[in-house]
Design a protein around this motif. Structure first.
Motif, PDB file in Angstrom:
ATOM      1  N   THR A 158     -15.894   1.679  -4.323  1.00  9.50           N
ATOM      2  CA  THR A 158     -16.130   2.174  -2.964  1.00  9.50           C
ATOM      3  C   THR A 158     -16.847   3.522  -2.994  1.00  9.50           C
ATOM      4  OG1 THR A 158     -14.163   1.020  -2.146  1.00  9.50           O
ATOM      5  CG2 THR A 158     -15.018   2.832  -0.802  1.00  9.50           C
ATOM      6  N   ILE A 159     -16.382   4.416  -3.875  1.00  6.60           N
ATOM      7  CA  ILE A 159     -17.038   5.721  -4.015  1.00  6.60           C
ATOM      8  C   ILE A 159     -18.487   5.538  -4.438  1.00  6.60           C
ATOM      9  CG2 ILE A 159     -17.064   7.854  -5.352  1.00  6.60           C
ATOM     10  CD1 ILE A 159     -14.018   7.651  -5.507  1.00  6.60           C
ATOM     11  N   ARG A 174     -11.357   1.449  -5.930  1.00 11.45           N
ATOM     12  CA  ARG A 174     -11.622   2.785  -5.378  1.00 11.45           C
ATOM     13  C   ARG A 174     -12.924   3.349  -5.935  1.00 11.45           C
ATOM     14  NH1 ARG A 174      -5.896   3.298  -5.977  1.00 11.45           N
ATOM     15  NH2 ARG A 174      -6.170   4.224  -8.039  1.00 11.45           N
ATOM     16  N   GLN A 175     -13.142   3.170  -7.233  1.00 10.65           N
ATOM     17  CA  GLN A 175     -14.371   3.677  -7.843  1.00 10.65           C
ATOM     18  C   GLN A 175     -15.594   2.950  -7.301  1.00 10.65           C
ATOM     19  OE1 GLN A 175     -13.574   3.150 -12.006  1.00 10.65           O
ATOM     20  NE2 GLN A 175     -12.550   5.119 -12.216  1.00 10.65           N
ATOM     21  N   ASP A 182       0.860  -1.172   0.000  1.00  7.72           N
ATOM     22  CA  ASP A 182       0.000   0.000   0.000  1.00  7.72           C
ATOM     23  C   ASP A 182       0.903   1.230   0.000  1.00  7.72           C
ATOM     24  OD1 ASP A 182       1.023   0.178   2.570  1.00  7.72           O
ATOM     25  OD2 ASP A 182      -0.830  -0.534   3.531  1.00  7.72           O
ATOM     26  N   GLU A 183       0.317   2.418   0.084  1.00  8.80           N
ATOM     27  CA  GLU A 183       1.122   3.634   0.004  1.00  8.80           C
ATOM     28  C   GLU A 183       2.104   3.742   1.168  1.00  8.80           C
ATOM     29  OE1 GLU A 183      -1.344   7.009  -0.368  1.00  8.80           O
ATOM     30  OE2 GLU A 183      -2.186   6.425  -2.307  1.00  8.80           O
ATOM     31  N   ARG A 220      -6.938  -1.791  -8.634  1.00  7.72           N
ATOM     32  CA  ARG A 220      -7.053  -0.913  -7.472  1.00  7.72           C
ATOM     33  C   ARG A 220      -7.891   0.319  -7.797  1.00  7.72           C
ATOM     34  NH1 ARG A 220      -1.183  -1.013  -4.315  1.00  7.72           N
ATOM     35  NH2 ARG A 220      -1.297  -3.223  -3.729  1.00  7.72           N
ATOM     36  N   GLN A 221      -7.726   0.842  -9.004  1.00 12.31           N
ATOM     37  CA  GLN A 221      -8.544   1.986  -9.393  1.00 12.31           C
ATOM     38  C   GLN A 221     -10.016   1.606  -9.446  1.00 12.31           C
ATOM     39  OE1 GLN A 221      -7.458   3.677 -13.156  1.00 12.31           O
ATOM     40  NE2 GLN A 221      -8.864   5.411 -12.968  1.00 12.31           N
ATOM     41  N   TYR A 222     -10.307   0.426  -9.961  1.00  9.99           N
ATOM     42  CA  TYR A 222     -11.691  -0.035 -10.011  1.00  9.99           C
ATOM     43  C   TYR A 222     -12.249  -0.190  -8.604  1.00  9.99           C
ATOM     44  CZ  TYR A 222     -15.713  -3.096 -10.628  1.00  9.99           C
ATOM     45  OH  TYR A 222     -16.959  -3.642 -10.585  1.00  9.99           O
TER      46      TYR A 222
END
Length: 401
Positions: A341-342, A338-339, A222-223, A334-336
């Motif tokens: 979750t939003i 995040r989207q 993770d970050e 990961r981008q999917y």
């Protein structure tokens, strides 16, 4: 943006054009378009294989280096040669040098770059225009001839030498003879269609073991861990012998790869976990590859082969190229996530918390968005309006913004 293909056949020529988004899905879309075009033309199977590999490499380079919208043009000329040109809108960022020699590891994302294109094409080049550039390649009528020795395609022969003797079946030799040219292309298709990073890592192991390595493992970051924080144990571990997986996992958990300060270098040595591999695995070599997409470190891939003092350069380049595709797939997953979750948060704020109870009636609500790929503004409600009246409301948000 979806691909916008056009195609025509005139005087024995097949031509086509497509506009593709600069995303990990672009190489797969490009291969599908060109494959469909060549399926209707009288061309040699070897030319089709070479075309798939070249189209995949050119589009992948454009995605990684430019990230802009991509234009794809192809043409089957009268003489039977195949011409393909891939353009992008980032003229200040040239493609990777494709000169012969040892692979360069200036940036981990690059992989073999255009070396494969140079090996398969009878001619190729880069054309610069105002505000754009393109890379083109012309393939001979019958496809390329198998290399007599040396060059970028030696990875196929080296992979065969690394495979255990017991697994050198006729089908493996066939794959190593020509099929591996489309290995990265098919791997890209397989990885790009996954929206779960755990499934991406699982597929990675299946692609590598046992053809290119005896075992491999993937750590995800993770970050916080990417900035030097703690890194958990490997997300996935594979071994050619399943009964060695758990012991190997326990050993690898004690030796997590160190991210280091830079992300632009090639594979680095990794401690050999000999005790976990039994008597036949006492000696060997292991390499760690940083998984980087869009300049962001996402994890580390480690591969190992018993009985080797070092991996040949051809294999390290092949795995590096695969690692680039794995990183792009993890980043997209990961981008999917995040989207998604939003989307869930926004929808929870719009939807009623409970179904209203209307006297003398039973009611139920079902919510099933048509498009699950992003946030949705659709809403509904059932509520009392006073004086014994009840209202049902439904709303739809069209478009974006």
């Amino acid at each position: 943006m979806a691909a916008i293909p056009t195609q025509r056949e005139t005087a024995g020529r097949a031509r086509g054009h497509a506009a593709l988004p600069g995303s990990p899905l672009a190489p797969g879309s490009a291969r599908a378009l060109v494959r469909a075009a060549l399926a209707e033309a009288p061309v040699a199977p070897r030319l089709v294989d070479d075309a798939m590999a070249v189209v995949s490499e050119l589009v992948t380079n454009a995605v990684v280096h430019a990230g802009t919208e991509i234009s794809l043009d192809w043409c089957l000329e009268d003489g039977g040669t195949f011409l393909v040109e891939v353009g992008d809108q980032h003229p200040a960022r040239p493609p990777r040098d494709a000169t012969a020699g040892e692979p360069s590891y200036d940036t981990l994302e690059y992989g073999r770059g255009l070396r494969l294109v140079g090996a398969l094409a009878e001619s190729w080049g880069v054309t610069y225009r105002t505000g754009a550039k393109s890379v083109w390649a012309r393939l001979p009528r019958g496809g390329s001839e198998p290399p007599a020795g040396g060059g970028a395609l030696d990875a196929l022969e080296v992979a065969e030498a690394l495979a255990p003797q017991s697994q050198r079946t006729d089908s493996d030799r066939d794959w190593l003879g020509r099929g591996a040219l489309s290995f990265l292309a098919e791997a890209s298709d397989l990885l790009a269609g996954q929206l779960d990073e755990n499934l991406v890592t699982a597929l990675t192991g299946q692609l590598i073991v046992p053809r290119l390595a005896d075992w491999c493992a993937v750590w995800l970051e993770d970050e916080a861990s990417a900035r030097g924080g703690s890194c958990d144990g490997p997300a996935r571990v594979w071994h050619a012998s399943e009964n060695r997986i758990e012991e190997l996992r326990r050993t690898l958990e004690k030796e997590p790869p160190q991210p280091g300060d830079g992300v632009g270098f090639g594979p680095s040595p990794y401690p050999w976990p000999g005790d976990a591999l039994g008597p036949q695995g006492a000696d060997g070599t292991a390499l760690a590859y940083r998984l980087v997409a869009g300049g962001r470190p996402l994890g580390t891939l480690v591969i190992g082969r018993c009985g080797l003092a070092r991996f040949p350069d051809e294999i390290t380049g092949l795995v590096e190229d695969l690692g680039r595709r794995v990183a792009l797939a993890i980043g997209a997953a990961r981008q999917y996530a995040r989207q998604a979750t939003i989307s869930a948060i926004l929808q929870r704020g719009l939807l009623p918390g409970a179904v209203a109870e209307i006297p003398g009636m039973s009611s139920a609500l079902v919510y099933e968005p048509c498009d699950k790929s992003g946030p949705s503004g659709d809403f509904y409600d059932l509520f009392p309006a006073g004086d014994g009246r009840w209202c049902f409301a439904i709303g739809d948000v069209q478009g974006k913004g």
